[in-house]
Design an enzyme around this catalytic site. Structure first.
Site, short mmCIF file in Angstrom:
data_model
loop_
_atom_site.label_atom_id
_atom_site.label_comp_id
_atom_site.label_asym_id
_atom_site.label_seq_id
_atom_site.Cartn_x
_atom_site.Cartn_y
_atom_site.Cartn_z
N MET A 106 0.78 -1.66 -0.31
CA MET A 106 0.34 -0.13 -0.21
C MET A 106 1.14 1.38 -0.12
O MET A 106 1.84 1.42 -0.51
CB MET A 106 -0.92 -0.24 1.18
CG MET A 106 -1.91 -0.73 0.82
SD MET A 106 -2.95 -0.82 -0.24
CE MET A 106 -4.66 -1.89 0.01
N SER A 107 0.39 1.87 0.83
CA SER A 107 0.89 3.61 0.72
C SER A 107 2.85 3.46 1.64
O SER A 107 3.08 4.63 1.21
CB SER A 107 0.75 4.92 1.28
OG SER A 107 -0.49 4.92 1.01
N ILE A 108 3.31 2.31 1.79
CA ILE A 108 4.96 2.47 1.32
C ILE A 108 5.78 2.08 0.18
O ILE A 108 6.10 3.05 0.18
CB ILE A 108 5.31 0.66 1.94
CG1 ILE A 108 4.68 1.28 3.92
CG2 ILE A 108 6.62 1.17 2.10
CD1 ILE A 108 5.17 -0.48 4.75
#
Length: 412
Positions: A106-108
């Site tokens: 995801m937003s990593i």
């Protein structure tokens, strides 16, 4: 809708883009037959068949953290890894998930994009004080007509963009649909490029507002200055420098644009290598990614006065955000990449340690689970303040040839 100009083609000399209706036909098939995963859902066929483990696999004895296995289970953990210096001292994988499996981070993915952009700032190809429209003129008239690259990097601009992942009318769901993550609706932008041109705001800058669209704008800038597709730039400037065990993947939309804000999947061990890069001043095993100054600026933290995310400051009162990384501002100097549904890449400079925790929470965002997971990551970090005993740590170098953690059969 706004014409978004020429974009890097999927293959040299391409006349138009292959689609699900044309991919089998020449000349597109010269490329699609070797890149089918961008056109159709695909499943991996591992070169070594191993049945999915029926029980969790774990090696956690080196960590003096009470109830660790139970805490991992309570936070819906799929993969957990502790990289101390260059040694993997602890690992856990839930039943059915293994050391070599890719996991959506995801937003990593945003934090990875920040490192790629940092490489291009260091080379002089991007100047963070330049206005966004200097690189992407198609964004003129949108909310990005005025802010600088640095504003976008730090998410320090106001947008009319709801990040409510469960609201079908939110901008983030329209963003998903444009990127192919949800079923398209009539009137939706045809791809991510088009979607970004539709965004509006009141023009103010300097105050933090988390917005996934910002990262895709950075990826568009990266494409413009390199002439590469974002997926190629991610490989050239980051992934190829890590000595990774496996290729990462990134989802792409109908035009081939990589979903920079949340579409990367990789193994826990390879994600730990990104964290190791952050502790090594931007230097990877196969070459430098970002300058030491770029990485040092991330560790130093962003503008605390600008931080307006109460869910983050509720856990980390001195927290900030800069260059696509979350900075806790605590006494340990912890910096982290965070993704919805429980993804964490946790950097602990005090003990030269990286902790990866990849989970699948039942909901995208949970204050309760964030608190549990952050406390766990802090407890793991503090447990390493004392030197590990040689006979307890059983370290493994983070190399491609590894012995899998022990499989723990359930008690009977």
């Amino acid at each position: 809708m706004t014409t978004t100009g020429a974009h890097p083609p999927r293959y040299g000399g391409a006349a138009g883009q292959p689609t699900v209706d044309s991919w089998q036909e020449g000349p597109h098939n010269r490329w699609t037959f070797a890149h089918l995963g961008e056109m159709l859902p695909t499943a991996s066929v591992p070169r070594h068949f191993t049945s999915a483990p029926a029980a969790a696999t774990e090696r956690l004895a080196a960590l003096a953290v009470p109830g660790l296995t139970q805490r991992l289970e309570e936070t819906y953990t799929d993969a957990f890894l502790v990289l101390h210096r260059n040694n993997v001292i602890a690992e856990y994988y839930r039943p059915g998930f293994g050391q070599n499996d890719l996991h959506l981070v995801m937003s990593i993915s945003k934090s990875m994009c920040g490192l790629v952009l940092g490489a291009l700032v260091d080379s002089g190809d991007i100047v963070t004080s330049d206005r966004v429209v200097h690189y992407v003129p198609e964004l003129a008239g949108s909310v990005y007509d005025g802010p600088t690259v640095q504003h976008v990097l730090d998410m320090a601009l106001h947008l009319n963009y709801s990040e409510d992942y469960l609201d079908p009318s939110s901008e983030v769901q329209t963003h998903d649909r444009s990127a192919g993550w949800r079923t398209r609706r009539d009137g939706d932008p045809q791809d991510t490029y088009q979607f970004l041109t539709t965004l509006t705001g009141d023009g103010t800058v300097g105050r933090f507002q988390y917005c996934s669209a910002n990262t895709d704008v950075l990826a568009w800038i990266i494409e413009r200055v390199t002439g590469l597709r974002y997926s190629e730039a991610l490989s050239k400037y980051l992934w190829s420098k890590l000595d990774a065990d496996r290729d990462a993947t990134i989802t792409v939309d109908s035009s081939g644009f990589g979903f920079a804000n949340g579409g990367v999947s990789c193994t826990a061990r390879d994600l730990a290598r990104v964290g190791r890069l952050m502790l090594d001043g931007g230097e990877g095993p196969a070459g430098r990614v970002a300058s030491e100054g770029w990485v040092r600026s991330i560790h130093a933290g962003g503008d605390r006065e600008a931080m307006a995310d109460a869910s983050f400051t509720g856990i980390h009162p001195h927290g900030s955000y800069t260059r696509q990384w979350w900075c806790t501002g605590n006494e340990r100097g912890n910096v982290t990449g965070i993704g919805i549904y429980g993804q964490y890449l946790w950097i602990d400079p005090a003990t030269d340690t990286v902790v990866v925790q990849l989970s699948t929470w039942p909901e995208p965002d949970s204050g309760h689970l964030h608190e549990l997971q952050n406390q766990l990551l802090l407890d793991v970090s503090r447990s390493l303040d004392e030197p590990l005993a040689a006979d307890e740590s059983e370290p493994q170098k983070i190399t491609a040839e590894e012995t899998a953690p022990e499989t723990k059969e359930p008690a009977t």
